[in-house]
Design an enzyme around this catalytic site. Structure first.
Site, short mmCIF file in Angstrom:
data_model
loop_
_atom_site.label_atom_id
_atom_site.label_comp_id
_atom_site.label_asym_id
_atom_site.label_seq_id
_atom_site.Cartn_x
_atom_site.Cartn_y
_atom_site.Cartn_z
N ARG A 44 0.87 -1.19 0.00
CA ARG A 44 0.00 0.00 0.00
C ARG A 44 0.89 1.22 0.00
O ARG A 44 2.11 1.12 0.17
CB ARG A 44 -1.02 0.00 1.14
CG ARG A 44 -0.64 -0.62 2.44
CD ARG A 44 0.45 0.08 3.20
NE ARG A 44 0.16 1.49 3.37
CZ ARG A 44 1.06 2.43 3.62
NH1 ARG A 44 2.35 2.11 3.73
NH2 ARG A 44 0.73 3.69 3.75
N GLY A 45 0.26 2.40 -0.16
CA GLY A 45 1.04 3.63 -0.32
C GLY A 45 1.13 3.92 -1.82
O GLY A 45 1.44 3.01 -2.61
N ALA A 46 0.85 5.17 -2.19
CA ALA A 46 0.72 5.50 -3.62
C ALA A 46 1.93 5.11 -4.48
O ALA A 46 1.78 4.40 -5.48
CB ALA A 46 0.38 6.98 -3.76
N ARG A 87 -7.14 -0.55 -7.03
CA ARG A 87 -7.44 0.52 -6.06
C ARG A 87 -7.65 1.80 -6.87
O ARG A 87 -6.82 2.12 -7.72
CB ARG A 87 -6.31 0.71 -5.02
CG ARG A 87 -6.31 -0.38 -3.95
CD ARG A 87 -5.42 -0.02 -2.77
NE ARG A 87 -6.11 0.74 -1.75
CZ ARG A 87 -5.49 1.31 -0.71
NH1 ARG A 87 -4.18 1.20 -0.56
NH2 ARG A 87 -6.18 1.99 0.20
N ASP A 235 -2.29 10.85 -2.27
CA ASP A 235 -2.61 9.78 -3.23
C ASP A 235 -2.97 10.34 -4.59
O ASP A 235 -2.80 9.68 -5.61
CB ASP A 235 -3.73 8.90 -2.69
CG ASP A 235 -3.18 8.05 -1.56
OD1 ASP A 235 -3.11 8.55 -0.42
OD2 ASP A 235 -2.76 6.91 -1.84
N ASN A 245 -5.81 12.30 0.34
CA ASN A 245 -4.88 11.50 1.15
C ASN A 245 -5.71 10.69 2.15
O ASN A 245 -6.94 10.81 2.22
CB ASN A 245 -3.85 12.41 1.84
CG ASN A 245 -2.73 11.62 2.47
OD1 ASN A 245 -2.12 10.77 1.83
ND2 ASN A 245 -2.45 11.85 3.75
N LYS A 246 -5.01 9.90 2.93
CA LYS A 246 -5.66 8.99 3.89
C LYS A 246 -6.76 9.69 4.69
O LYS A 246 -6.60 10.84 5.12
CB LYS A 246 -4.58 8.45 4.83
CG LYS A 246 -5.02 7.51 5.92
CD LYS A 246 -5.85 6.35 5.45
CE LYS A 246 -5.24 5.58 4.30
NZ LYS A 246 -6.25 4.70 3.61
O1 MRU Z 1 -4.54 3.18 2.15
P1 MRU Z 1 -3.06 3.42 2.06
O2 MRU Z 1 -2.29 2.91 3.22
O3 MRU Z 1 -2.49 2.95 0.74
O4 MRU Z 1 -2.94 5.00 2.07
C1 MRU Z 1 -1.68 5.59 1.96
C2 MRU Z 1 -1.72 7.05 2.10
O5 MRU Z 1 -2.75 7.67 2.22
C3 MRU Z 1 -0.41 7.78 2.01
O6 MRU Z 1 -0.44 8.94 2.74
C4 MRU Z 1 -0.15 8.12 0.53
O7 MRU Z 1 -0.23 6.98 -0.29
C5 MRU Z 1 1.16 8.76 0.32
S1 MRU Z 1 2.43 7.65 0.76
C6 MRU Z 1 3.88 7.97 0.17
#
Ligand code: MRU
Length: 347
Positions: A44-46, A87, A235, A245-246
């Protein structure tokens, strides 16, 4: 160790669902397994899901039994569709898949094996570039952090969220490596607890001072004057600087403005989606409400209780002091600064 990499003809990734208790990797043999790992948040993470999808496309090419270019292209179109649907919010995923599909559709290759080889090379390049870009963001962003600062951080934006190093947490790590004395307050980030489980695990390893906070405590510490700056990842960022973002990021940004605390987001230009004028058109992933009722299988309430689980929110640009990119810090008005950053201009 990289979060995701090509290993012996498969995609190897750290299984982030097991951290902080275990550091284990999984080897994925086909693009369908990569798509599943993205949806179930093994990775996970963009930026990390962008690189994973790129390697997934290389796997699709490798596994395709097509003997001509038309057959290979048809298999790749199918893989691209499945990977992009895994996603919806982080644009890095579609950006990486499109980058490979542009090569596949270019007509530059006369035989399928040359195309297979080229796709793996580009996937590897996307992964390598990601690390280099994160380190550049680290250098630009570290200038925003002063000796003695306490930084509020949301979710996980470190090495685990990227191929290595990270975005907002990468900036924090760069400031620490410059010798600045800093403290980080980590929102636990319900319901999947990326802050508590993943960011704290990373900061333990880097020797950076931190405390995990219940998400609801951020305002309390802002009011007490304990937070100098808020720093998060993204994201997807619309052309006007609205930031997806999250979930929970929006309320932090609003509280930060109320308390005169600068709120920054750190993201590579591959996270900027200039095709969207504002954040209202960013698709927001709705995840299984079971993750709210029973995080990691630990039931808080009975199964039949109703719940909602939006995975992201959008912070309007008026709350954003700046967006740290690999090409420098974009400042308002973002329509202009983001366009220049995406074009590769140094800000
Ligand atoms: O649902 P996730 O854990 O994939 O969400 C991640 C985030 O919201 C991060 O803040 C975002 O991807 C940037 S990470 C470098």
């Amino acid at each position: 160790m990289r979060t995701v990499e090509w290993h012996n003809g498969q995609v190897r990734m750290i299984d982030q669902r097991e951290i902080p208790w275990k550091l284990v990797t999984v080897d994925l043999p086909d693009y369908q397994a990569v798509a599943e790992a993205i949806s179930n948040m093994t990775v996970r993470g963009a930026p990390a899901i962008g690189a994973s999808a790129a390697f997934g496309m290389a796997l699709a090419a490798r596994n395709s039994s097509a003997t001509d270019l038309a057959g290979l292209l048809a298999d790749l179109e199918q893989a691209a569709q499945v990977l992009k649907a895994s996603r919806p919010t982080a644009v890095n995923l579609a950006w990486a898949v499109d980058r490979l599909m542009d090569i596949a559709r270019s007509g530059e290759f006369s035989n399928p094996d040359d195309l297979r080889e080229a796709l793996l090379k580009i996937a590897q390049q996307i992964a390598d570039e990601d690390v280099a870009i994160n380190k550049r963001m680290g250098q630009h962003g570290a200038a925003l952090i002063k000796d003695g600062d306490t930084i509020l951080h949301h979710c996980n934006t470190g090495a685990l969220a990227a191929v290595d190093w990270g975005t907002a947490l990468g900036v924090i790590r760069a400031a620490h490596e410059q010798g600045k004395q800093i403290h980080v307050l980590l929102d636990e980030t319900r319901p999947r607890l990326q802050g508590a489980r993943l960011s704290a695990w990373e900061l333990e390893q880097y020797g950076i001072s931190y405390d995990i906070l219940p998400d609801t405590a951020a305002g309390y510490y802002m009011q007490k004057g304990e937070i100098s700056i808020a720093m998060v990842g993204a994201d997807r960022i619309a052309a006007n600087g609205d930031v997806a973002n999250k979930i929970g990021t929006y309320q932090i940004a609003v509280l930060a403005k109320e308390n005169n605390i600068p709120f920054y987001t750190v993201a590579p230009t591959s996270t900027v989606d200039l095709s969207l004028a504002s954040g209202t058109d960013i698709p927001i992933e709705q995840r299984d409400p079971g993750e709210v009722r029973a995080p990691y299988g630990n039931a808080i309430v009975p199964d039949h209780y109703k719940a909602r689980n939006p995975a992201f929110d959008v912070t309007p640009n008026r709350y954003v002091a700046g967006i740290v990119t690999e090409n420098g810090i974009a400042r308002p008005p973002f329509e202009d600064s983001l366009r220049r950053a995406v074009a590769g201009e140094s800000l």
